[in-house]
Design a protein around this motif. Structure first.
Motif, mmCIF file in Angstrom:
data_model
loop_
_atom_site.group_PDB
_atom_site.id
_atom_site.type_symbol
_atom_site.label_atom_id
_atom_site.label_comp_id
_atom_site.label_asym_id
_atom_site.label_seq_id
_atom_site.Cartn_x
_atom_site.Cartn_y
_atom_site.Cartn_z
ATOM 1 N N LEU A 90 0.328 -1.065 0.236
ATOM 2 C CA LEU A 90 0.163 -0.165 -0.168
ATOM 3 C C LEU A 90 0.801 0.482 -0.168
ATOM 4 O O LEU A 90 1.926 1.659 0.110
ATOM 5 N N GLU A 91 0.636 2.179 -0.961
ATOM 6 C CA GLU A 91 1.488 3.103 -0.930
ATOM 7 C C GLU A 91 0.830 4.661 -0.434
ATOM 8 O O GLU A 91 -0.599 4.014 -0.010
ATOM 9 N N PRO A 92 1.886 5.361 -0.062
ATOM 10 C CA PRO A 92 1.328 6.854 0.856
ATOM 11 C C PRO A 92 0.406 7.452 0.072
ATOM 12 O O PRO A 92 -0.517 7.558 1.037
ATOM 13 N N TRP A 93 -0.456 7.625 -1.311
ATOM 14 C CA TRP A 93 -0.905 7.197 -2.251
ATOM 15 C C TRP A 93 -2.893 6.886 -2.010
ATOM 16 O O TRP A 93 -3.595 6.689 -2.975
ATOM 17 N N GLY A 94 -2.633 5.671 -1.252
ATOM 18 C CA GLY A 94 -3.173 5.238 -0.719
ATOM 19 C C GLY A 94 -3.726 3.851 -2.426
ATOM 20 O O GLY A 94 -4.511 3.047 -1.958
ATOM 21 N N LEU A 95 -3.266 4.114 -3.047
ATOM 22 C CA LEU A 95 -2.957 2.733 -4.007
ATOM 23 C C LEU A 95 -1.865 1.278 -3.450
ATOM 24 O O LEU A 95 -1.004 1.663 -3.014
ATOM 25 N N ARG A 96 -2.017 -0.642 -4.045
ATOM 26 C CA ARG A 96 -1.697 -0.806 -3.698
ATOM 27 C C ARG A 96 -1.126 -0.995 -5.126
ATOM 28 O O ARG A 96 -1.679 -0.794 -6.114
ATOM 29 N N VAL A 113 -6.243 -0.773 -6.999
ATOM 30 C CA VAL A 113 -6.971 0.348 -6.412
ATOM 31 C C VAL A 113 -8.654 0.262 -5.223
ATOM 32 O O VAL A 113 -9.376 -0.235 -6.329
ATOM 33 N N PRO A 114 -8.162 0.335 -4.528
ATOM 34 C CA PRO A 114 -8.630 -0.240 -3.189
ATOM 35 C C PRO A 114 -10.820 0.462 -2.872
ATOM 36 O O PRO A 114 -10.915 1.896 -3.987
ATOM 37 N N ASP A 116 -12.457 1.743 -1.116
ATOM 38 C CA ASP A 116 -12.307 3.370 -0.874
ATOM 39 C C ASP A 116 -11.355 4.669 -1.160
ATOM 40 O O ASP A 116 -11.376 5.721 -0.303
ATOM 41 N N HIS A 117 -10.568 3.954 -1.982
ATOM 42 C CA HIS A 117 -10.062 4.671 -2.226
ATOM 43 C C HIS A 117 -10.586 6.705 -3.243
ATOM 44 O O HIS A 117 -11.681 6.307 -4.098
ATOM 45 N N THR A 121 -14.322 6.293 -5.873
ATOM 46 C CA THR A 121 -15.843 6.602 -5.172
ATOM 47 C C THR A 121 -16.376 7.704 -6.509
ATOM 48 O O THR A 121 -16.360 8.175 -7.174
#
Length: 128
Positions: A90-96, A113-114, A116-117, A121
């Motif tokens: 998991l990167e700091p910007w929220g993507l795996r 892209v998780p 909840d990213h 949305t």
């Protein structure tokens, strides 16, 4: 400027090996072939493997591929003999992300892209 179509062009040192990698290892579907090259579907884009290059992968260029399930993609690639340069995280910007390289060393970023990213949305009004 009106852009009607686009694709990424790569010039591998061994076109047959690179074509086999993108076709057989990554499992990309073929859009079209022509003498000396193959064009693959790349999600919403295209990737062309053609001609012959000097094998120098630029550190300033990478291919970004969004996948539905990163863990499954990395497991599938491991079955084909591909070892990630960087495993899923998991990167700091929220993507795996996980990183692999093609036969010439071109970096390929595999991205999930998780749910909840913010990219996923749904901003539409949910009231019916």
């Amino acid at each position: 400027m009106e852009v009607l179509s686009s694709r990424i062009l790569i010039r591998p040192t061994d076109p047959d090996a690179s074509t086999a990698f993108y076709r057989d290892v990554l499992g990309l579907a073929i859009y079209r072939t022509f003498p000396g090259g193959t064009v693959f579907f790349l999600g919403q884009g295209l990737l062309e493997v053609s001609a012959r290059g000097d094998g120098t992968a630029s550190p300033n260029v990478a291919v970004w591929m969004q996948v539905r399930d990163l863990a499954a993609a990395v497991e599938e690639l491991a079955g084909a003999g591909v070892t990630p340069e960087r495993g899923p995280q998991l990167e700091p910007w929220g993507l795996r992300e996980a990183w692999i390289r093609d036969p010439d060393g071109l970096p390929i970023v595999l991205v999930e892209v998780p749910e909840d990213h913010p990219i996923r949305t749904d901003v539409r009004d949910q009231r019916h």
